[in-house]
Design a protein around this motif. Sequence first.
Motif, PDB file in Angstrom:
ATOM      1  N   PRO A  29       1.201  -9.807  -0.529  1.00 35.44           N
ATOM      2  CA  PRO A  29       1.845  -9.212  -1.521  1.00 35.44           C
ATOM      3  C   PRO A  29       1.297  -7.792  -2.237  1.00 35.44           C
ATOM      4  CG  PRO A  29       0.314 -10.827  -2.331  1.00 35.44           C
ATOM      5  CD  PRO A  29       0.020 -10.699  -0.750  1.00 35.44           C
ATOM      6  N   PHE A  30       2.241  -7.034  -2.618  1.00 33.48           N
ATOM      7  CA  PHE A  30       1.820  -5.738  -3.360  1.00 33.48           C
ATOM      8  C   PHE A  30       2.621  -5.708  -4.748  1.00 33.48           C
ATOM      9  CE2 PHE A  30       1.218  -4.632   1.065  1.00 33.48           C
ATOM     10  CZ  PHE A  30       0.289  -3.847   1.066  1.00 33.48           C
ATOM     11  N   THR A  31       1.967  -6.284  -5.470  1.00 33.92           N
ATOM     12  CA  THR A  31       2.328  -6.690  -6.921  1.00 33.92           C
ATOM     13  C   THR A  31       3.315  -5.554  -7.537  1.00 33.92           C
ATOM     14  OG1 THR A  31       0.172  -5.999  -7.912  1.00 33.92           O
ATOM     15  CG2 THR A  31       0.816  -8.239  -7.548  1.00 33.92           C
ATOM     16  N   LYS A  32       2.850  -4.180  -7.293  1.00 35.12           N
ATOM     17  CA  LYS A  32       3.793  -3.186  -7.955  1.00 35.12           C
ATOM     18  C   LYS A  32       4.973  -2.928  -7.108  1.00 35.12           C
ATOM     19  CE  LYS A  32       0.547   0.175  -7.549  1.00 35.12           C
ATOM     20  NZ  LYS A  32       0.185   1.444  -7.694  1.00 35.12           N
ATOM     21  N   HIS A  33       5.072  -3.583  -6.198  1.00 31.69           N
ATOM     22  CA  HIS A  33       6.548  -3.200  -5.201  1.00 31.69           C
ATOM     23  C   HIS A  33       7.271  -4.517  -4.782  1.00 31.69           C
ATOM     24  CE1 HIS A  33       5.050   0.839  -4.546  1.00 31.69           C
ATOM     25  NE2 HIS A  33       3.924   0.529  -4.051  1.00 31.69           N
ATOM     26  N   GLY A  34       7.050  -5.461  -5.787  1.00 34.22           N
ATOM     27  CA  GLY A  34       7.837  -6.669  -5.298  1.00 34.22           C
ATOM     28  C   GLY A  34       9.394  -6.650  -5.551  1.00 34.22           C
ATOM     29  N   GLY A  35      10.138  -7.379  -5.007  1.00 36.92           N
ATOM     30  CA  GLY A  35      11.655  -7.395  -4.960  1.00 36.92           C
ATOM     31  C   GLY A  35      12.311  -6.656  -3.753  1.00 36.92           C
ATOM     32  N   VAL A  36      13.179  -6.091  -3.889  1.00 34.27           N
ATOM     33  CA  VAL A  36      13.845  -5.436  -2.762  1.00 34.27           C
ATOM     34  C   VAL A  36      13.418  -4.452  -1.876  1.00 34.27           C
ATOM     35  CG1 VAL A  36      16.143  -4.031  -2.275  1.00 34.27           C
ATOM     36  CG2 VAL A  36      16.182  -5.453  -4.194  1.00 34.27           C
ATOM     37  N   GLN A  37      13.311  -4.904  -0.469  1.00 33.20           N
ATOM     38  CA  GLN A  37      12.671  -4.217   0.407  1.00 33.20           C
ATOM     39  C   GLN A  37      11.115  -4.234   0.466  1.00 33.20           C
ATOM     40  OE1 GLN A  37      14.371  -2.503   2.903  1.00 33.20           O
ATOM     41  NE2 GLN A  37      16.234  -2.969   2.144  1.00 33.20           N
ATOM     42  N   ALA A  38      10.443  -5.492  -0.264  1.00 31.42           N
ATOM     43  CA  ALA A  38       9.266  -5.621  -0.274  1.00 31.42           C
ATOM     44  C   ALA A  38       8.592  -5.788   1.141  1.00 31.42           C
ATOM     45  CB  ALA A  38       9.011  -6.674  -1.133  1.00 31.42           C
ATOM     46  N   ASP A  39       9.245  -6.361   2.018  1.00 29.63           N
ATOM     47  CA  ASP A  39       8.843  -6.494   3.341  1.00 29.63           C
ATOM     48  C   ASP A  39       8.506  -5.288   4.109  1.00 29.63           C
ATOM     49  OD1 ASP A  39       8.720  -9.323   3.220  1.00 29.63           O
ATOM     50  OD2 ASP A  39      10.124  -9.653   4.739  1.00 29.63           O
ATOM     51  N   TYR A  40       9.466  -4.378   3.682  1.00 27.45           N
ATOM     52  CA  TYR A  40       9.335  -2.980   4.494  1.00 27.45           C
ATOM     53  C   TYR A  40       8.168  -2.141   3.760  1.00 27.45           C
ATOM     54  CZ  TYR A  40      13.858  -3.969   6.865  1.00 27.45           C
ATOM     55  OH  TYR A  40      14.396  -4.369   7.659  1.00 27.45           O
ATOM     56  N   ILE A  41       7.841  -2.391   2.806  1.00 27.88           N
ATOM     57  CA  ILE A  41       6.803  -1.613   1.957  1.00 27.88           C
ATOM     58  C   ILE A  41       5.512  -2.301   2.482  1.00 27.88           C
ATOM     59  CG2 ILE A  41       5.636  -1.313  -0.238  1.00 27.88           C
ATOM     60  CD1 ILE A  41       8.454  -1.347  -1.599  1.00 27.88           C
ATOM     61  N   ALA A  42       5.260  -3.766   2.499  1.00 25.41           N
ATOM     62  CA  ALA A  42       4.381  -4.266   3.134  1.00 25.41           C
ATOM     63  C   ALA A  42       4.020  -4.025   4.576  1.00 25.41           C
ATOM     64  CB  ALA A  42       4.282  -5.792   2.992  1.00 25.41           C
ATOM     65  N   TYR A  43       5.184  -3.873   5.078  1.00 22.85           N
ATOM     66  CA  TYR A  43       4.977  -3.491   6.764  1.00 22.85           C
ATOM     67  C   TYR A  43       4.446  -2.043   6.822  1.00 22.85           C
ATOM     68  CZ  TYR A  43       6.347  -2.477  11.574  1.00 22.85           C
ATOM     69  OH  TYR A  43       6.463  -1.951  12.806  1.00 22.85           O
ATOM     70  N   GLY A  44       4.870  -1.045   6.066  1.00 19.62           N
ATOM     71  CA  GLY A  44       4.431   0.197   6.010  1.00 19.62           C
ATOM     72  C   GLY A  44       3.046   0.291   5.800  1.00 19.62           C
ATOM     73  N   ALA A  45       2.531  -0.224   4.625  1.00 15.90           N
ATOM     74  CA  ALA A  45       1.160  -0.394   4.348  1.00 15.90           C
ATOM     75  C   ALA A  45       0.284  -0.912   5.452  1.00 15.90           C
ATOM     76  CB  ALA A  45       0.838  -1.102   3.005  1.00 15.90           C
ATOM     77  N   ILE A  46       0.822  -1.777   6.191  1.00 14.86           N
ATOM     78  CA  ILE A  46      -0.043  -2.670   7.314  1.00 14.86           C
ATOM     79  C   ILE A  46      -0.089  -1.519   8.774  1.00 14.86           C
ATOM     80  CG2 ILE A  46       0.304  -4.156   9.329  1.00 14.86           C
ATOM     81  CD1 ILE A  46       1.388  -6.132   7.269  1.00 14.86           C
ATOM     82  N   VAL A  47       1.048  -0.946   8.923  1.00 16.63           N
ATOM     83  CA  VAL A  47       1.200   0.255   9.896  1.00 16.63           C
ATOM     84  C   VAL A  47       0.063   1.245   9.546  1.00 16.63           C
ATOM     85  CG1 VAL A  47       2.401   1.984  11.142  1.00 16.63           C
ATOM     86  CG2 VAL A  47       3.294  -0.343  10.597  1.00 16.63           C
ATOM     87  N   LYS A  48      -0.198   1.432   8.307  1.00 18.15           N
ATOM     88  CA  LYS A  48      -1.109   2.859   8.002  1.00 18.15           C
ATOM     89  C   LYS A  48      -2.579   2.040   8.174  1.00 18.15           C
ATOM     90  CE  LYS A  48       1.777   5.415   4.953  1.00 18.15           C
ATOM     91  NZ  LYS A  48       1.749   6.211   3.474  1.00 18.15           N
ATOM     92  N   TYR A  49      -2.887   1.012   7.843  1.00 16.29           N
ATOM     93  CA  TYR A  49      -4.069   0.321   8.131  1.00 16.29           C
ATOM     94  C   TYR A  49      -4.293   0.402   9.557  1.00 16.29           C
ATOM     95  CZ  TYR A  49      -8.024  -3.105   8.684  1.00 16.29           C
ATOM     96  OH  TYR A  49      -9.035  -3.442   8.825  1.00 16.29           O
ATOM     97  N   LEU A  50      -3.440   0.083  10.483  1.00 21.79           N
ATOM     98  CA  LEU A  50      -3.644  -0.056  11.803  1.00 21.79           C
ATOM     99  C   LEU A  50      -3.829   1.601  12.122  1.00 21.79           C
ATOM    100  CD1 LEU A  50      -0.920  -2.519  12.853  1.00 21.79           C
ATOM    101  CD2 LEU A  50      -3.393  -2.618  12.669  1.00 21.79           C
ATOM    102  N   ALA A  51      -3.165   2.348  11.749  1.00 23.22           N
ATOM    103  CA  ALA A  51      -3.499   3.890  12.090  1.00 23.22           C
ATOM    104  C   ALA A  51      -4.871   4.397  11.553  1.00 23.22           C
ATOM    105  CB  ALA A  51      -2.262   4.767  11.526  1.00 23.22           C
ATOM    106  N   TYR A  52      -5.127   4.074  10.376  1.00 23.71           N
ATOM    107  CA  TYR A  52      -6.580   3.979   9.997  1.00 23.71           C
ATOM    108  C   TYR A  52      -7.729   3.663  11.137  1.00 23.71           C
ATOM    109  CZ  TYR A  52     -10.485   4.334   6.696  1.00 23.71           C
ATOM    110  OH  TYR A  52     -11.628   4.521   6.066  1.00 23.71           O
ATOM    111  N   SER A  53      -7.384   2.432  11.299  1.00 21.63           N
ATOM    112  CA  SER A  53      -8.423   1.638  12.344  1.00 21.63           C
ATOM    113  C   SER A  53      -8.518   2.565  13.549  1.00 21.63           C
ATOM    114  CB  SER A  53      -7.863   0.368  12.717  1.00 21.63           C
ATOM    115  OG  SER A  53      -7.766  -0.465  11.421  1.00 21.63           O
ATOM    116  N   MET A  54      -7.158   3.030  13.885  1.00 24.80           N
ATOM    117  CA  MET A  54      -7.227   3.746  15.348  1.00 24.80           C
ATOM    118  C   MET A  54      -8.400   4.936  15.247  1.00 24.80           C
ATOM    119  SD  MET A  54      -5.156   2.884  17.976  1.00 24.80           S
ATOM    120  CE  MET A  54      -4.755   4.367  18.678  1.00 24.80           C
ATOM    121  N   LEU A  55      -8.274   5.766  13.891  1.00 23.59           N
ATOM    122  CA  LEU A  55      -9.117   6.949  13.819  1.00 23.59           C
ATOM    123  C   LEU A  55     -10.598   6.705  13.830  1.00 23.59           C
ATOM    124  CD1 LEU A  55      -6.979   8.829  11.133  1.00 23.59           C
ATOM    125  CD2 LEU A  55      -7.327   9.485  13.586  1.00 23.59           C
TER     126      LEU A  55
END
Length: 398
Positions: free
Chosen positions: A46-72
């Motif tokens: 959960p991202f409490t500031k971004h609950g509601g419509v399209q929240a899944d996509y917001i969470a997915y975008g944050a996860i992809v950025k974490y994976l990109a961070y790990s790549m570096l």
Amino acid sequence: MRFTNQLPPKYELTLCSFTEIFDWLIHFDNLLQDASNQFILEVEYPFTKHGGVQADYIAYGAIVKYLAYSMLFLDEIDYNVRYMDPMTAPLPCTSNDEENGIKIIPANKRYIRLAIQLKKSINEIKTIVQRPLDVESRVLKALDDFIKECNDAIKKKEWSEEKENLIKDQLTFEFNRQVNSLIQKKDSSLSYGIEEKKTAKSKVRIDSNDIYEGDYRYSINLEVVIISSLIRNIQIAYNHLFLLNHTSLNYTIRYADIEPALKKLCLSEQYTVIGFGVEIPQSIAQKIPANVKNIVAHNSEILILNRGMLPYISFIRDNTNELTPLDDKGSFLYTNLDKLKEGSPSSDENSNLEVMVNYKLIVPSEIIKYIRIRVFWDITNKTFDLDKIVNADNYLKR
């Protein structure tokens, strides 16, 4: 985070290889694409500031950025954690076995899409992370190499006869299903008419590599889309006939008054009722002797005309194009599948799947006479012309 007593220590929340990062990317993409798992990312992450419509996509975008961070930060992972170079990418192939510790994954366009997505996220965050330039270059090169290997593996695959037959069968099935929405010879009693030869074409942009992928197919049914477009082109030509012929008898009614309006017309079997953009319910159609046909159109009106004056469509086999018959079983469809097959593998990643059908539009030699009933959809107590409707024989009987 916690770690085991192994040496070097393995931090469970630290992703230690390209393969491990890509496995997680595939996992979260599966969750996002699976309709049965809707909102699971929002619930689990959960991202409490971004609950509601399209929240899944917001969470997915944050996860992809974490994976990109790990790549570096893969360059800082000790070789002995996985006993292989952390930057070693999975091998795109046709099985899921492992070879010399390197995971082998199916080569398909989905994995290319995920790798491009990961690469885009790295470019977005690299200024924030501020890793050495040589590290950034090495990570981006590893992703570029992986994308190239996927493309090369796909293009090495031979043309799949099984998939070609699947495309042909699906095109045939969809054509036979959707063609029932057209007015054909069985719907008309027109004994003689003027023939107009016409051609309907449709094409859809596809990835040429997809034709050679035996392991993965897109979820979107391209055959349904291309046949729908083909039928729509024919319907537009048919609907245009009634724009060229004017009737002096017009009515306007509410949608709720369709049944009483048709009853007042006293329609016999010699008439046809066509719903242009108006779905005449089956429950109403069964109560009148006339033949009822619903046609997709932008306008909302009902036409009533004598079956002996009803234009119809007849399909013909007459190829004047470079396309080839879909099969030798009498199909009216022509495609460019053979051309795509001869051009494999193509250096162009995108191609057009084309479908064509030839048909005749048979129309009466005299002006088509019909009754037009415009349908008003809004909720209102006004009945418009319902009280003015009289027996159809007064105007249409021949």
